[in-house]
Design a protein around this motif. Structure first.
Motif, PDB file in Angstrom:
ATOM      1  N   GLY A  62      -7.730  17.164  -1.670  1.00  0.00           N
ATOM      2  CA  GLY A  62      -7.657  15.916  -2.420  1.00  0.00           C
ATOM      3  C   GLY A  62      -7.743  16.126  -3.918  1.00  0.00           C
ATOM      4  N   ALA A  63      -8.498  17.139  -4.352  1.00  0.00           N
ATOM      5  CA  ALA A  63      -8.603  17.418  -5.783  1.00  0.00           C
ATOM      6  C   ALA A  63      -7.253  17.822  -6.359  1.00  0.00           C
ATOM      7  CB  ALA A  63      -9.642  18.509  -6.030  1.00  0.00           C
ATOM      8  N   VAL A  64      -6.508  18.632  -5.605  1.00  0.00           N
ATOM      9  CA  VAL A  64      -5.185  19.064  -6.069  1.00  0.00           C
ATOM     10  C   VAL A  64      -4.241  17.870  -6.169  1.00  0.00           C
ATOM     11  CG1 VAL A  64      -3.177  20.495  -5.534  1.00  0.00           C
ATOM     12  CG2 VAL A  64      -5.480  21.387  -5.148  1.00  0.00           C
ATOM     13  N   PHE A  65      -4.138  17.110  -5.081  1.00  0.00           N
ATOM     14  CA  PHE A  65      -3.241  15.951  -5.085  1.00  0.00           C
ATOM     15  C   PHE A  65      -3.726  14.888  -6.074  1.00  0.00           C
ATOM     16  CE2 PHE A  65      -1.869  17.801  -1.072  1.00  0.00           C
ATOM     17  CZ  PHE A  65      -0.501  17.572  -1.110  1.00  0.00           C
ATOM     18  N   GLY A  66      -5.038  14.691  -6.154  1.00  0.00           N
ATOM     19  CA  GLY A  66      -5.570  13.698  -7.070  1.00  0.00           C
ATOM     20  C   GLY A  66      -5.267  14.033  -8.515  1.00  0.00           C
ATOM     21  N   ALA A  67      -5.404  15.317  -8.888  1.00  0.00           N
ATOM     22  CA  ALA A  67      -5.107  15.718 -10.259  1.00  0.00           C
ATOM     23  C   ALA A  67      -3.630  15.513 -10.582  1.00  0.00           C
ATOM     24  CB  ALA A  67      -5.509  17.177 -10.471  1.00  0.00           C
ATOM     25  N   LEU A  68      -2.759  15.881  -9.638  1.00  0.00           N
ATOM     26  CA  LEU A  68      -1.317  15.707  -9.863  1.00  0.00           C
ATOM     27  C   LEU A  68      -0.947  14.234  -9.994  1.00  0.00           C
ATOM     28  CD1 LEU A  68       0.102  18.358  -7.355  1.00  0.00           C
ATOM     29  CD2 LEU A  68       0.000  18.531  -9.846  1.00  0.00           C
ATOM     30  N   VAL A  69      -1.518  13.403  -9.132  1.00  0.00           N
ATOM     31  CA  VAL A  69      -1.211  11.968  -9.171  1.00  0.00           C
ATOM     32  C   VAL A  69      -1.779  11.338 -10.437  1.00  0.00           C
ATOM     33  CG1 VAL A  69      -1.597   9.762  -8.014  1.00  0.00           C
ATOM     34  CG2 VAL A  69      -1.000  11.775  -6.679  1.00  0.00           C
ATOM     35  N   ALA A  70      -2.973  11.763 -10.848  1.00  0.00           N
ATOM     36  CA  ALA A  70      -3.546  11.236 -12.083  1.00  0.00           C
ATOM     37  C   ALA A  70      -2.669  11.585 -13.278  1.00  0.00           C
ATOM     38  CB  ALA A  70      -4.958  11.795 -12.284  1.00  0.00           C
ATOM     39  N   CYS A  71      -2.169  12.818 -13.317  1.00  0.00           N
ATOM     40  CA  CYS A  71      -1.254  13.211 -14.399  1.00  0.00           C
ATOM     41  C   CYS A  71       0.026  12.370 -14.356  1.00  0.00           C
ATOM     42  CB  CYS A  71      -0.904  14.696 -14.276  1.00  0.00           C
ATOM     43  SG  CYS A  71      -2.273  15.815 -14.656  1.00  0.00           S
ATOM     44  N   ALA A  72       0.517  12.097 -13.144  1.00  0.00           N
ATOM     45  CA  ALA A  72       1.734  11.298 -13.012  1.00  0.00           C
ATOM     46  C   ALA A  72       1.506   9.870 -13.511  1.00  0.00           C
ATOM     47  CB  ALA A  72       2.196  11.282 -11.557  1.00  0.00           C
ATOM     48  N   LYS A  73       0.347   9.291 -13.173  1.00  0.00           N
ATOM     49  CA  LYS A  73       0.073   7.909 -13.570  1.00  0.00           C
ATOM     50  C   LYS A  73      -0.228   7.788 -15.063  1.00  0.00           C
ATOM     51  CE  LYS A  73      -1.859   5.107 -10.662  1.00  0.00           C
ATOM     52  NZ  LYS A  73      -2.742   4.398  -9.707  1.00  0.00           N
ATOM     53  N   ARG A  76       8.290   6.770 -16.429  1.00  0.00           N
ATOM     54  CA  ARG A  76       8.103   5.657 -15.500  1.00  0.00           C
ATOM     55  C   ARG A  76       8.255   6.087 -14.044  1.00  0.00           C
ATOM     56  NH1 ARG A  76      11.162   0.404 -18.254  1.00  0.00           N
ATOM     57  NH2 ARG A  76       9.839   0.312 -20.146  1.00  0.00           N
ATOM     58  N   VAL A  77       9.174   7.013 -13.792  1.00  0.00           N
ATOM     59  CA  VAL A  77       9.387   7.462 -12.405  1.00  0.00           C
ATOM     60  C   VAL A  77       8.131   8.138 -11.878  1.00  0.00           C
ATOM     61  CG1 VAL A  77      10.732   8.969 -10.914  1.00  0.00           C
ATOM     62  CG2 VAL A  77      11.878   7.664 -12.719  1.00  0.00           C
ATOM     63  N   ALA A  78       7.539   9.019 -12.696  1.00  0.00           N
ATOM     64  CA  ALA A  78       6.313   9.699 -12.276  1.00  0.00           C
ATOM     65  C   ALA A  78       5.197   8.693 -12.036  1.00  0.00           C
ATOM     66  CB  ALA A  78       5.896  10.717 -13.334  1.00  0.00           C
ATOM     67  N   GLY A  79       5.056   7.726 -12.935  1.00  0.00           N
ATOM     68  CA  GLY A  79       4.033   6.706 -12.752  1.00  0.00           C
ATOM     69  C   GLY A  79       4.261   5.872 -11.507  1.00  0.00           C
ATOM     70  N   PHE A  80       5.528   5.553 -11.229  1.00  0.00           N
ATOM     71  CA  PHE A  80       5.852   4.772 -10.037  1.00  0.00           C
ATOM     72  C   PHE A  80       5.518   5.557  -8.762  1.00  0.00           C
ATOM     73  CE2 PHE A  80       9.003   3.797  -6.707  1.00  0.00           C
ATOM     74  CZ  PHE A  80       8.686   2.471  -6.463  1.00  0.00           C
ATOM     75  N   LEU A  81       5.861   6.848  -8.732  1.00  0.00           N
ATOM     76  CA  LEU A  81       5.560   7.673  -7.561  1.00  0.00           C
ATOM     77  C   LEU A  81       4.050   7.816  -7.357  1.00  0.00           C
ATOM     78  CD1 LEU A  81       8.247  10.490  -7.931  1.00  0.00           C
ATOM     79  CD2 LEU A  81       8.258   8.569  -6.336  1.00  0.00           C
ATOM     80  N   GLY A  82       3.310   7.980  -8.465  1.00  0.00           N
ATOM     81  CA  GLY A  82       1.856   8.066  -8.355  1.00  0.00           C
ATOM     82  C   GLY A  82       1.254   6.774  -7.837  1.00  0.00           C
ATOM     83  N   GLU A  83       1.788   5.638  -8.305  1.00  0.00           N
ATOM     84  CA  GLU A  83       1.299   4.339  -7.836  1.00  0.00           C
ATOM     85  C   GLU A  83       1.603   4.143  -6.351  1.00  0.00           C
ATOM     86  OE1 GLU A  83      -0.879   1.040  -8.239  1.00  0.00           O
ATOM     87  OE2 GLU A  83      -0.425   2.399  -9.924  1.00  0.00           O
ATOM     88  N   CYS A  84       2.780   4.587  -5.914  1.00  0.00           N
ATOM     89  CA  CYS A  84       3.135   4.490  -4.490  1.00  0.00           C
ATOM     90  C   CYS A  84       2.178   5.307  -3.638  1.00  0.00           C
ATOM     91  CB  CYS A  84       4.571   4.962  -4.281  1.00  0.00           C
ATOM     92  SG  CYS A  84       5.830   3.830  -4.911  1.00  0.00           S
TER      93      CYS A  84
END
Length: 240
Positions: free
Chosen positions: A36-47, A52-60
């Protein structure tokens, strides 16, 4: 049979089995927290990204794994993963159903759920860092790597630790759902012991006590870590 004999460490005792189940629960939760730390860090960076695409994917990602029931996610990964592996094996000429390891699937499923919450913890921790500190670092010509090492990461760790402690507790409770895959963790061993002896009350009470022991110890560890990080941050601040 008395409770001392039932949960003893003799031939007929269930004490060793319950402790092994508790250790499996801790190992599963640690693996899930790391994933979860790995995925969480990647998603946090995306958001936090300007794209906008990265933020949208992180929000999804966070919407899906925080909105879908945990048990359903585990079923999808376990049975869906087995179906996918079996389909791939059939392409290479293998027959029959290929099951996936319950521990790996459980850690990955709980880790993906954990990552959706850790992403928000890391994002909030980054936003809590004073922008003026980063601007001052840029003004004096500090490199991006040095800025991350000396300013951003220490403060993000300090702000994120309480939230990570809460995510740990959530993942610890979610690990009980992995019992549906047959993994011999604490909940599963409690169910097996209760079914074998027909003494449901004592076994589920014993399982609950072990969960509380793990929770109490982990709370002390996170509290100690928060204190150490806080003292370290104050010392560094005083030096500067």
């Amino acid at each position: 049979m008395s409770a001392f004999e039932m949960f003893g460490f003799g031939v007929d005792g269930w004490g060793g089995v319950m402790l092994l189940g508790a250790s499996m629960t801790v190992a599963l939760t640690l693996a899930a927290l790391a994933i979860g730390a790995v995925f969480g860090a990647l998603v946090a960076c995306a958001k936090l990204s300007r794209f906008r695409v990265a933020g949208f994917l992180g929000e999804c990602y966070t919407t899906v794994f925080r909105g879908v029931p945990e048990l359903l996610v585990i079923y999808l990964f376990y049975f869906g993963g087995s179906g996918f592996v079996s389909a791939v094996a059939h392409w290479f000429g293998s027959d029959g159903f290929v099951s996936v390891p319950p521990f790996a699937v459980g850690a990955f499923a709980v880790g993906m759920i954990s990552g959706s919450y850790q992403a928000e913890v890391y994002r909030a921790a980054v936003l809590a860092v004073a922008p003026g500190e980063l601007e001052a670092a840029c003004a004096i010509g500090m490199s991006r790597a040095t800025m991350l090492r000396r300013i951003l990461i220490p403060q993000v760790l300090r702000f994120a630790l309480p939230g990570i402690g809460n995510v740990w507790q959530m993942s610890l409770k979610d690990s009980a759902l992995i019992s549906v895959t047959g993994l011999a963790e604490l909940m599963r061993e409690s169910q097996v012991g209760a079914g074998s002896t027909h003494d449901y009350f004592q076994f589920f009470i014993a399982g609950g006590v072990l969960y509380l022991v793990i929770t109490g110890v982990s709370n002390r560890i996170f509290g100690r870590a928060e204190a150490v990080v806080g003292r370290s941050f104050k010392r560094n601040f005083a030096r500067n």
